[in-house]
Structure formats: structure tokens, C-alpha cells
Design an enzyme around this catalytic site. Structure first.
Site, PDB file in Angstrom:
ATOM      1  N   THR A 187       0.842  -1.199   0.000  1.00 25.06           N
ATOM      2  CA  THR A 187       0.000   0.000   0.000  1.00 25.06           C
ATOM      3  C   THR A 187       0.870   1.238   0.000  1.00 25.06           C
ATOM      4  O   THR A 187       1.782   1.350   0.817  1.00 25.06           O
ATOM      5  CB  THR A 187      -0.867   0.018   1.275  1.00 25.06           C
ATOM      6  OG1 THR A 187      -1.809  -1.038   1.179  1.00 25.06           O
ATOM      7  CG2 THR A 187      -1.578   1.334   1.454  1.00 25.06           C
ATOM      8  N   ARG A 215     -15.541  -4.758   2.608  1.00 30.72           N
ATOM      9  CA  ARG A 215     -14.588  -4.398   3.677  1.00 30.72           C
ATOM     10  C   ARG A 215     -13.734  -3.209   3.233  1.00 30.72           C
ATOM     11  O   ARG A 215     -13.223  -3.158   2.127  1.00 30.72           O
ATOM     12  CB  ARG A 215     -13.700  -5.599   3.986  1.00 30.72           C
ATOM     13  CG  ARG A 215     -12.638  -5.343   5.070  1.00 30.72           C
ATOM     14  CD  ARG A 215     -11.315  -4.877   4.501  1.00 30.72           C
ATOM     15  NE  ARG A 215     -10.277  -4.747   5.518  1.00 30.72           N
ATOM     16  CZ  ARG A 215      -9.100  -4.164   5.305  1.00 30.72           C
ATOM     17  NH1 ARG A 215      -8.810  -3.647   4.126  1.00 30.72           N
ATOM     18  NH2 ARG A 215      -8.215  -4.088   6.280  1.00 30.72           N
ATOM     19  N   VAL A 216     -13.593  -2.263   4.129  1.00 29.28           N
ATOM     20  CA  VAL A 216     -12.733  -1.104   3.872  1.00 29.28           C
ATOM     21  C   VAL A 216     -11.751  -1.001   5.029  1.00 29.28           C
ATOM     22  O   VAL A 216     -12.143  -1.136   6.191  1.00 29.28           O
ATOM     23  CB  VAL A 216     -13.577   0.189   3.745  1.00 29.28           C
ATOM     24  CG1 VAL A 216     -12.685   1.419   3.687  1.00 29.28           C
ATOM     25  CG2 VAL A 216     -14.473   0.125   2.514  1.00 29.28           C
ATOM     26  N   GLY A 217     -10.499  -0.781   4.721  1.00 29.74           N
ATOM     27  CA  GLY A 217      -9.483  -0.661   5.767  1.00 29.74           C
ATOM     28  C   GLY A 217      -9.224   0.784   6.148  1.00 29.74           C
ATOM     29  O   GLY A 217     -10.074   1.670   5.960  1.00 29.74           O
ATOM     30  N   ASP A 218      -8.058   1.007   6.664  1.00 31.67           N
ATOM     31  CA  ASP A 218      -7.684   2.343   7.135  1.00 31.67           C
ATOM     32  C   ASP A 218      -7.310   3.303   6.009  1.00 31.67           C
ATOM     33  O   ASP A 218      -7.425   4.524   6.153  1.00 31.67           O
ATOM     34  CB  ASP A 218      -6.473   2.243   8.066  1.00 31.67           C
ATOM     35  CG  ASP A 218      -5.269   1.658   7.321  1.00 31.67           C
ATOM     36  OD1 ASP A 218      -5.428   0.606   6.670  1.00 31.67           O
ATOM     37  OD2 ASP A 218      -4.182   2.261   7.367  1.00 31.67           O
ATOM     38  N   THR A 238       0.512   1.846   6.859  1.00 33.83           N
ATOM     39  CA  THR A 238       0.351   0.651   6.041  1.00 33.83           C
ATOM     40  C   THR A 238       0.271  -0.536   6.981  1.00 33.83           C
ATOM     41  O   THR A 238       0.746  -0.466   8.120  1.00 33.83           O
ATOM     42  CB  THR A 238       1.517   0.511   5.038  1.00 33.83           C
ATOM     43  OG1 THR A 238       1.326  -0.680   4.261  1.00 33.83           O
ATOM     44  CG2 THR A 238       2.862   0.440   5.711  1.00 33.83           C
ATOM     45  N   GLY A 239      -0.344  -1.609   6.504  1.00 33.61           N
ATOM     46  CA  GLY A 239      -0.480  -2.774   7.361  1.00 33.61           C
ATOM     47  C   GLY A 239      -1.932  -3.092   7.628  1.00 33.61           C
ATOM     48  O   GLY A 239      -2.814  -2.667   6.869  1.00 33.61           O
TER      49      GLY A 239
HETATM   50  C1  SD4 Z   1      -5.726  -2.145   4.517  1.00 31.11           C
HETATM   51  N1  SD4 Z   1      -3.843  -0.829   5.231  1.00 31.11           N
HETATM   52  O1  SD4 Z   1      -6.597  -2.214   3.663  1.00 31.11           O
HETATM   53  C2  SD4 Z   1      -4.377  -1.594   4.130  1.00 31.11           C
HETATM   54  C3  SD4 Z   1      -3.521  -2.726   3.702  1.00 31.11           C
HETATM   55  C4  SD4 Z   1      -2.087  -2.394   3.497  1.00 31.11           C
HETATM   56  O2  SD4 Z   1      -0.167  -2.904   2.444  1.00 31.11           O
HETATM   57  O3  SD4 Z   1      -1.532  -1.468   3.989  1.00 31.11           O
HETATM   58  N2  SD4 Z   1      -1.433  -3.189   2.713  1.00 31.11           N
HETATM   59  O4  SD4 Z   1      -5.879  -2.568   5.656  1.00 31.11           O
END
Ligand code: SD4
Length: 325
Positions: A187, A215-218, A238-239
Site C-alpha cells: 500500500t 470491507r474497507v481498511g484504514d 500501512t499494514g
Molecule cells: C488495509 N492498510 O486495507 C491496508 C492494507 C495495506 O499494504 O496497507 N497493505 O488494511
């Protein structure tokens, strides 16, 4: 820096931190020395995104605004089908559909975001259009896709043969577990400081591989995946997004910098907040990069393996962040 030592230090008060560098650990001091980048423009990105960083850096050198440069830079990775965590070629959700998330924030505190968008490659640019051309901050799903069509974006098939094969292989495992681990990231979070010293940032991703539909992340959530305060600095994550959201990580880092912490100290504290909820070292990765108005930078992650890329004075380098919890 472990949370305990942060707390010990913080009892001394922020003023003490500022005027008494001798109380900083040797690691902090070392970091402050190497990261004192007191001039602009520069580009700081998560992971090894040399080409994207260079595109943004050169745009800044030509006088581009921080946000335009960042959007141009990340566009390279959004179109790069080898990168399976951003843009076209990104890993799909568990039903086999690629959905992208992105956000932007500029030096005026304006922001835009798109969530779970299908068929559009350049979602960071689209997020910028949400900011500039609508009265809203966030457009999600079908609405974001419709807005993209109205703005003249081409619909594309984002699922490449390679990502499809990997997804099919994952399906064979038979038990539902989305994949995010120490290695499986790319990311892009990108922070740019332009020739006027203005800070902006972008975050763009295909998110957690094989996530549930919707689903939606950060990454597209302002304050979690990205936050900019042009008076103070900026941070990007990221993560594993769920854990970043729970601690509003990027906003937390900027607020800690406002209280006087360096970007490095602020990243360390934000990671500590996540780790300490988990009884030990969690088996997922979260990493942050941050910068302040002095041009100092910080980077910190739960696990090793994280790197960041820095463009400054025409030098573009991927740097292993050995700085881990
Ligand atoms: C998420 N933070 O959708 C993102 C994933 C990510 O490298 O950072 N991937 O949770």
C-alpha cells in the site's frame, strides 16, 4: 522506544523533551541526526516505491504542488500490474472482485476519499476530484464508480490473470482467512512537501487480500490511513487496517508531534498503542511514516521488513527501517 519508556519520559513534560535532548535514547538521537532534512521539497513513501517516489520528486522539483506531485507519483503504482496491493493487478476480495480505496489530504486541511471502488485504476486522482468537485469528502462503492464515469474515467478490468490465479489458489485452502502478514504489503502512503513547504499526502490500496466484499481498511479513512496538518506535519499508515483504525493512527501521530514529539517518537508511540492491546508481539504488521514541518522524518513498524523511500535533493533512496517494536 517501548511504551513504558515513553510514559516515563512524558512525565518530564513536553517542554523537557524539547530542551533536554540528553534524555532521549541513543536510538532517538541517532535518528534525529540522520533524519534532519531541513529543506524542501521532498517525498516520503511507505515501502519500496522508487519509481513512484521519483515521479513525485521530479514533479516537485519542477514546481508542482505537493498534492499534484503525490497523485502523479502513486499513479505509477496504481497502473503497475506487478504490484498486487495497489490499483490494477491488486488482489481481489474473497468473491474475486478487485475493489480499491484511496484518500488525499492537502495543506489546507481539505480531503477526499473513495472507498471500495470497482473498475477504476487511478483512485487517488479520483479521491482528489471528490475533494475538488463535490461538496463531500467520501464517495463509496457504486457512487464513487458513477462519479468516476462522469469525470471521464475509463472502466477497466482490474483483475489480472496472475491475481486471479493467486485468488483461485487461495480458494482451494477452503477456510476463510484474509491474507495480510508481515510481507504482504505495498500500500502506498506518500507524503510530499513542495517548494513552498506545504505538505500534502495520498494513500492508495487494494486493501487486504481476499477481504469480505465491502470491507474497507484504514487507507481511505482520513485520520487513520493518512493525516496532514500543515502547521505540524503528516503521517501515513500501512499494514492491517483494522488495527490502525482502532487507534486512529495517523491523526494520533500528528497530534503527538503537536505536543512536541519528533516524528520518530510519535510513530513509536502509535505502534506501541497497537501492540499493547495484543498481549505480546502481534502476528500482523502495521507501519507508519511521518514527517514534521522541520523536514524531520520517522518510521516505525511492529515487525522488521518494513522500508520507506525518500526523495530529496534529487536523491531517491529506499531505506530499510530497522526501527521496530
Ligand atoms: C488495509 N492498510 O486495507 C491496508 C492494507 C495495506 O499494504 O496497507 N497493505 O488494511
Amino acid at each position: 522506544m517501548k511504551r513504558r519508556s515513553f510514559l516515563d519520559r512524558s512525565t518530564l513534560g513536553v517542554t523537557s523533551l524539547l530542551i533536554a535532548p540528553s534524555i532521549l535514547s541513543s536510538k532517538d538521537q541517532e535518528h534525529n541526526t540522520v533524519s534532519n532534512l531541513n529543506s524542501t521539497p521532498y517525498v516520503l513513501s511507505t515501502w519500496n516505491v522508487i519509481k513512484a517516489n521519483e515521479i513525485a520528486g521530479k514533479a516537485l522539483d519542477r514546481g508542482s504542488s505537493a498534492l499534484d506531485a503525490a497523485v502523479q507519483g502513486v499513479a505509477y503504482e496504481e497502473a503497475n500490474i506487478q504490484n498486487t496491493t495497489v490499483g490494477r493487478g491488486g488482489s481481489p476480495d474473497r468473491d474475486g472482485t478487485v475493489t480499491l480505496d484511496a484518500c488525499v489530504m492537502n495543506h489546507k486541511g481539505n480531503c477526499g476519499a473513495v472507498l471500495a471502488v470497482e473498475n477504476i485504476t487511478h483512485v487517488a486522482a479520483l479521491a482528489k476530484e471528490v475533494m475538488e468537485k463535490t461538496p463531500h469528502v467520501i464517495l463509496a462503492g457504486a457512487g464513487a464508480r458513477q462519479f468516476a464515469i462522469e469525470q471521464g474515467y475509463q472502466l477497466e478490468n482490474l483483475l489480472t490473470e496472475e491475481s486471479k490465479k493467486a485468488w483461485e489458489k487461495w480458494l482451494e485452502k477452503g477456510n476463510y482467512k484474509p491474507e495480510i502478514n508481515v510481507e504482504n504489503h505495498d500500500t502506498i502512503g506518500m507524503l510530499c512537501s513542495d517548494a513552498e513547504g506545504n505538505l500534502s499526502g495520498v494513500c492508495t490500496t487494494s486493501g487486504l487480500a481476499y477481504k469480505m466484499k465491502g470491507r474497507v481498511g484504514d487507507s481511505p479513512i482520513i485520520g487513520s490511513g493518512l493525516y496532514i496538518d500543515n502547521e505540524i506535519g503528516g503521517a501515513v499508515a500501512t499494514g492491517l487496517g483494522e488495527e490502525v483504525i482502532k487507534t486512529v493512527g495517523s491523526f494520533l501521530i500528528v497530534e503527538l508531534m503537536r505536543q512536541g514529539l519528533t516524528p520518530q517518537q510519535a510513530c513509536e508511540e502509535a505502534i506501541s498503542r497497537i501492540v499493547e492491546k495484543q498481549n505480546g508481539k502481534p502476528d500482523f504488521q502495521v507501519a507508519y511514516v511521518a514527517t514534521n514541518k522541520k523536514g524531520e522524518i520517522g518510521a516505525y513498524s511492529i515487525h522488521s521488513g518494513f522500508s520507506y523511500t525518500l526523495y530529496k535533493n534529487k536523491l531517491n533512496k529506499n531505506i530499510n527501517s530497522n526501527s521496530v517494536y
